[in-house]
Design an enzyme around this catalytic site. Structure first.
Site, PDB file in Angstrom:
ATOM      1  N   SER A 101       0.978  -0.824   0.050  1.00  0.00           N
ATOM      2  CA  SER A 101       0.062  -0.322   0.241  1.00  0.00           C
ATOM      3  C   SER A 101       0.577   1.575  -0.073  1.00  0.00           C
ATOM      4  O   SER A 101       1.474   1.505   0.828  1.00  0.00           O
ATOM      5  CB  SER A 101      -0.925   0.058   1.149  1.00  0.00           C
ATOM      6  OG  SER A 101      -1.732   1.138   1.796  1.00  0.00           O
ATOM      7  N   LYS A 138      -1.287  -1.173  -4.225  1.00  0.00           N
ATOM      8  CA  LYS A 138      -2.564   0.063  -4.231  1.00  0.00           C
ATOM      9  C   LYS A 138      -1.653   1.511  -3.778  1.00  0.00           C
ATOM     10  O   LYS A 138      -1.142   1.868  -3.346  1.00  0.00           O
ATOM     11  CB  LYS A 138      -2.933  -0.636  -2.353  1.00  0.00           C
ATOM     12  CG  LYS A 138      -3.926   0.628  -1.906  1.00  0.00           C
ATOM     13  CD  LYS A 138      -4.847  -0.670  -1.255  1.00  0.00           C
ATOM     14  CE  LYS A 138      -4.619   0.426  -0.063  1.00  0.00           C
ATOM     15  NZ  LYS A 138      -5.636  -0.156   0.835  1.00  0.00           N
ATOM     16  N   LYS A 147      -3.372   5.043  -2.301  1.00  0.00           N
ATOM     17  CA  LYS A 147      -3.664   5.721  -1.675  1.00  0.00           C
ATOM     18  C   LYS A 147      -4.224   6.668  -2.666  1.00  0.00           C
ATOM     19  O   LYS A 147      -3.437   8.058  -3.421  1.00  0.00           O
ATOM     20  CB  LYS A 147      -3.506   6.419  -0.359  1.00  0.00           C
ATOM     21  CG  LYS A 147      -2.950   5.725   0.651  1.00  0.00           C
ATOM     22  CD  LYS A 147      -4.664   4.812   1.149  1.00  0.00           C
ATOM     23  CE  LYS A 147      -3.616   3.722   2.270  1.00  0.00           C
ATOM     24  NZ  LYS A 147      -5.331   3.557   3.186  1.00  0.00           N
ATOM     25  N   ASP A 167      -7.155   3.203  -3.150  1.00  0.00           N
ATOM     26  CA  ASP A 167      -8.242   3.421  -1.524  1.00  0.00           C
ATOM     27  C   ASP A 167      -8.503   5.161  -1.698  1.00  0.00           C
ATOM     28  O   ASP A 167      -7.471   5.756  -1.278  1.00  0.00           O
ATOM     29  CB  ASP A 167      -7.283   3.223  -0.807  1.00  0.00           C
ATOM     30  CG  ASP A 167      -8.241   2.445   0.385  1.00  0.00           C
ATOM     31  OD1 ASP A 167      -8.817   3.122   0.712  1.00  0.00           O
ATOM     32  OD2 ASP A 167      -7.338   2.502   1.538  1.00  0.00           O
ATOM     33  N   GLU A 203     -11.630   1.093  -3.316  1.00  0.00           N
ATOM     34  CA  GLU A 203     -11.668   0.962  -2.430  1.00  0.00           C
ATOM     35  C   GLU A 203     -12.151   2.435  -1.278  1.00  0.00           C
ATOM     36  O   GLU A 203     -11.813   3.522  -1.088  1.00  0.00           O
ATOM     37  CB  GLU A 203      -9.696   0.283  -1.466  1.00  0.00           C
ATOM     38  CG  GLU A 203     -10.251  -0.009   0.342  1.00  0.00           C
ATOM     39  CD  GLU A 203      -9.155  -0.486   0.404  1.00  0.00           C
ATOM     40  OE1 GLU A 203      -8.063  -0.458  -0.208  1.00  0.00           O
ATOM     41  OE2 GLU A 203      -9.433  -0.354   2.049  1.00  0.00           O
ATOM     42  N   ASP A 251     -13.704  -0.938   3.334  1.00  0.00           N
ATOM     43  CA  ASP A 251     -13.107  -1.416   4.055  1.00  0.00           C
ATOM     44  C   ASP A 251     -13.867  -0.742   5.088  1.00  0.00           C
ATOM     45  O   ASP A 251     -14.362  -1.733   6.213  1.00  0.00           O
ATOM     46  CB  ASP A 251     -12.152  -0.301   3.718  1.00  0.00           C
ATOM     47  CG  ASP A 251     -10.813  -0.834   5.135  1.00  0.00           C
ATOM     48  OD1 ASP A 251     -11.238  -1.069   6.172  1.00  0.00           O
ATOM     49  OD2 ASP A 251      -9.485  -0.213   4.299  1.00  0.00           O
ATOM     50  N   LYS A 298     -10.568  -6.699   7.631  1.00  0.00           N
ATOM     51  CA  LYS A 298      -9.611  -6.132   8.946  1.00  0.00           C
ATOM     52  C   LYS A 298      -9.976  -6.419  10.156  1.00  0.00           C
ATOM     53  O   LYS A 298     -10.627  -5.602  10.894  1.00  0.00           O
ATOM     54  CB  LYS A 298      -8.898  -4.791   8.884  1.00  0.00           C
ATOM     55  CG  LYS A 298      -8.172  -4.434   7.773  1.00  0.00           C
ATOM     56  CD  LYS A 298      -8.646  -2.596   8.020  1.00  0.00           C
ATOM     57  CE  LYS A 298      -7.327  -2.421   6.669  1.00  0.00           C
ATOM     58  NZ  LYS A 298      -7.166  -0.913   7.103  1.00  0.00           N
ATOM     59  N   GLY A 315      -4.325  -3.917   5.785  1.00  0.00           N
ATOM     60  CA  GLY A 315      -3.403  -4.109   6.893  1.00  0.00           C
ATOM     61  C   GLY A 315      -3.585  -2.595   7.718  1.00  0.00           C
ATOM     62  O   GLY A 315      -4.616  -1.679   7.258  1.00  0.00           O
TER      63      GLY A 315
HETATM   64  O1  OSB Z   1      -7.382   2.015   4.604  1.00  0.00           O
HETATM   65  O2  OSB Z   1      -6.202  -0.008   3.972  1.00  0.00           O
HETATM   66  C1  OSB Z   1      -6.831   1.199   4.816  1.00  0.00           C
HETATM   67  C2  OSB Z   1      -3.401   2.012   7.091  1.00  0.00           C
HETATM   68  C3  OSB Z   1      -4.013   2.220   7.985  1.00  0.00           C
HETATM   69  C4  OSB Z   1      -4.893   3.086   8.479  1.00  0.00           C
HETATM   70  C5  OSB Z   1      -6.075   2.556   6.760  1.00  0.00           C
HETATM   71  C6  OSB Z   1      -5.452   1.519   5.207  1.00  0.00           C
HETATM   72  C7  OSB Z   1      -3.857   1.457   6.520  1.00  0.00           C
HETATM   73  C8  OSB Z   1      -2.866   0.851   4.660  1.00  0.00           C
HETATM   74  C9  OSB Z   1      -1.768   0.829   4.973  1.00  0.00           C
HETATM   75  O3  OSB Z   1      -3.593   1.583   3.843  1.00  0.00           O
HETATM   76  C10 OSB Z   1      -1.936  -1.385   4.948  1.00  0.00           C
HETATM   77  C11 OSB Z   1      -0.698  -1.955   5.886  1.00  0.00           C
HETATM   78  O4  OSB Z   1       0.084  -2.064   5.025  1.00  0.00           O
HETATM   79  O5  OSB Z   1      -0.272  -2.266   6.331  1.00  0.00           O
HETATM   80 MG    MG Z   2      -8.622   1.482   2.960  1.00  0.00          MG
END
Ligand code: OSB
Ligand code: MG
Length: 368
Positions: free
Chosen positions: A135, A161, A163, A188, A213, A238, A262, A290
Site C-alpha cells: 500500500s 495499491k 492512496k 484506496d 476501495e 473497508d 481487518k 493492514g
Molecule cells: O485504509 O487500508 C487502509 C493503513 C492504516 C490505516 C488504514 C489503511 C492503511 C493501509 C496500509 O492502507 C496497509 C498496510 O500495509 O498495513
Molecule cells: Mg483501506
C-alpha cells in the site's frame, strides 16, 4: 483458562517513510500491545487503534480507557476458554471493536500456545504462504509516485495499491498505469469523496483496476450502492464493514463486490472469519487489509489471510516496508513470488524482542 493478569503497553514506532492518506500524514505509528497471563502462558495481542481518529473513531487513548476500565474488569479472574467466551463477557460494551480485537487476539494466542497449534490451524487456514502487495501512500508528485512504485516492484511486490484523495487521484493513477501497464493495481480513497464528487473518478474505470476501495463515508453503505452501478470496476469496502451483518447488508444492496477484512475493524479474528465465510457463500472475494501493524498483528494477519476465500493479495508487506526495528524477534520477509510465509509455531508464532519493546514503550500498565 483463568485470566490472571493483563499488561498494556502504549507503543510508538517510527515508520521507515512517512505514510500519507486522505486523512493525514503519519511519521510514527502508535498502538497498544497486550500481554495476557493465564496458567503460566502469556498471550500477545495488538490493538490497532492509532494516535489520531483519522481512520476510525477509536484512538490509543479510547482503547486504553476501554481496555482498562471495561474489558479488563469483565475478564480478570474469569474462565475464558474460547473467543466466544470473551465476546460473551464483553457483550455489554458497545462498539470499541479495536479494543476488543486486541484482547481477543491474545486469547487466540493463549489457546494456540496451550494446545500447541498455530493460529492458521485454529482459524482453518490452508495456505502456508499468502500473496501480498504493498500500500503506497500519497507522494509529493506523480513522478515521485512512479519512482516509489518502481522501487516496490523491484523488491518483488506484484500488487500495488495507491492512496488517493480529491485532487490527487486521476492524474496520479493514470501515470502509474501508463508506467506499469500490466501491474495488478488498486486504489484506496479512505472515505474522501461523496456520491457527487466520486463522479470525477470515472476516468479510472478505463484503467483495469482490481478495485476501488472505500470512496465514500464509513457510515454510508447506501450511497456506495448508488455509486457502484456507475463503475465497471468493483467497489471494495473497508471502513464501512464493521460486522458480519454490515457485510451481508452491503452485499445484498450491491454496495460493493469485494470486501477488505481487518480483524481490528470488526471486533476480532472470529468476526473476521465469519465475514470470510459469509463472503465465500455469497461469491464475494475478500482480502486482508493492514493497519501498519507490528510483528504481532502482522502474524495474525498472515494466519487470517491463509483462509481459502482470501483470493486477492493482502496489504501485508514485509517488516522492512514499515519499520527498521520491530518488537518481534521474527522479521517477515517477501518471498520471490510476492508471498509471505505464515508462521507455524504455536499461537501467533512470534516472540517479543524485549529491548525493542522497551525502546518503543511510552507507558505500561499491569492489571490488577
Ligand atoms: O485504509 O487500508 C487502509 C493503513 C492504516 C490505516 C488504514 C489503511 C492503511 C493501509 C496500509 O492502507 C496497509 C498496510 O500495509 O498495513
Ligand atoms: Mg483501506
Amino acid at each position: 483458562m483463568k485470566i490472571e493478569r493483563i499488561t498494556l503497553h502504549h507503543l510508538r514506532m517510527t515508520l521507515r517513510s512517512p505514510f500519507e492518506t486522505s486523512f493525514g500524514r503519519a511519521v510514527t505509528r502508535d498502538s497498544i500491545l497486550l500481554e495476557v497471563l493465564s496458567a503460566g502462558l502469556v498471550g500477545y495481542g495488538e490493538c490497532v487503534a492509532d494516535a489520531e481518529p483519522g481512520y476510525s473513531y477509536e484512538t490509543v487513548t479510547t482503547a486504553w480507557h476501554v481496555l482498562r476500565d471495561f474489558i479488563a474488569p469483565a475478564v480478570l479472574g474469569q474462565e475464558i476458554n474460547s473467543p466466544a467466551d470473551f465476546h460473551q463477557r464483553a457483550a455489554a460494551i458497545r462498539g470499541h471493536k479495536m479494543a476488543k480485537a486486541g484482547f481477543e487476539m491474545a486469547v487466540w494466542d493463549l489457546i494456540g500456545k496451550a494446545q500447541g497449534r498455530c493460529l492458521r490451524e485454529l482459524l482453518g487456514g490452508q495456505r502456508r504462504q499468502v500473496a501480498v502487495g504493498v500500500s503506497v501512500g500519497i507522494q509529493p508528485s506523480p513522478e515521485a509516485l512512479i519512482e516509489t512504485v518502481a522501487g516496490y516492484l523491484a523488491q518483488g511486490y506484484r500488487r500495488i495499491k495507491i492512496k488517493i484523495k480529491p485532487g490527487r487521484d486521476v492524474v496520479e493513477t493514470q501515470a502509474v498505469r501508463r508506467a506499469f501497464p500490466l501491474v495488478p493495481l488498486q486504489i484506496d480513497a479512505n472515505s474522501a469523496y461523496t456520491l457527487e464528487t466520486a463522479q470525477s473518478l470515472r476516468p479510472l474505470d478505463e484503467l483495469d483496476l482490481l478495485l476501488i476501495e472505500q470512496p465514500l463515508d464509513e457510515d454510508d453503505l447506501w450511497d456506495h450502492s448508488r455509486l457502484q452501478p456507475h463503475f465497471r470496476t468493483p467497489l471494495c469496502l473497508d471502513e464501512s464493514i464493521v460486522s458480519p451483518r454490515h457485510a451481508r447488508q452491503a452485499i445484498e444492496m450491491g454496495a460493493c463486490r469485494i470486501i477488505n477484512i481487518k480483524a481490528g475493524r470488526v471486533g476480532g479474528l472470529s468476526r473476521a472469519v465469519a465475514i470470510h465465510d459469509l463472503c465465500r457463500d455469497k461469491g464475494i472475494p475478500v482480502w486482508c487489509g493492514g493497519m501498519l501493524e507490528t510483528g504481532v498483528g502482522r502474524a495474525a494477519n498472515l494466519a487470517l489471510a491463509s483462509l481459502p476465500n482470501f483470493t486477492l493479495p493482502g496489504d501485508i508487506s514485509a517488516t522492512e516496508r514499515y519499520y527498521a526495528a520491530d518488537i518481534t524477534e521474527q522479521r517477515f520477509t517477501l518471498n520471490v513470488d510476492s508471498t509471505i510465509t505464515v508462521p507455524d509455531a504455536p499461537g501467533l508464532g512470534v516472540t517479543l524482542d524485549r529491548s525493542a519493546l522497551q525502546q518503543f514503550t511510552l507507558q505500561s500498565l499491569t492489571l490488577p
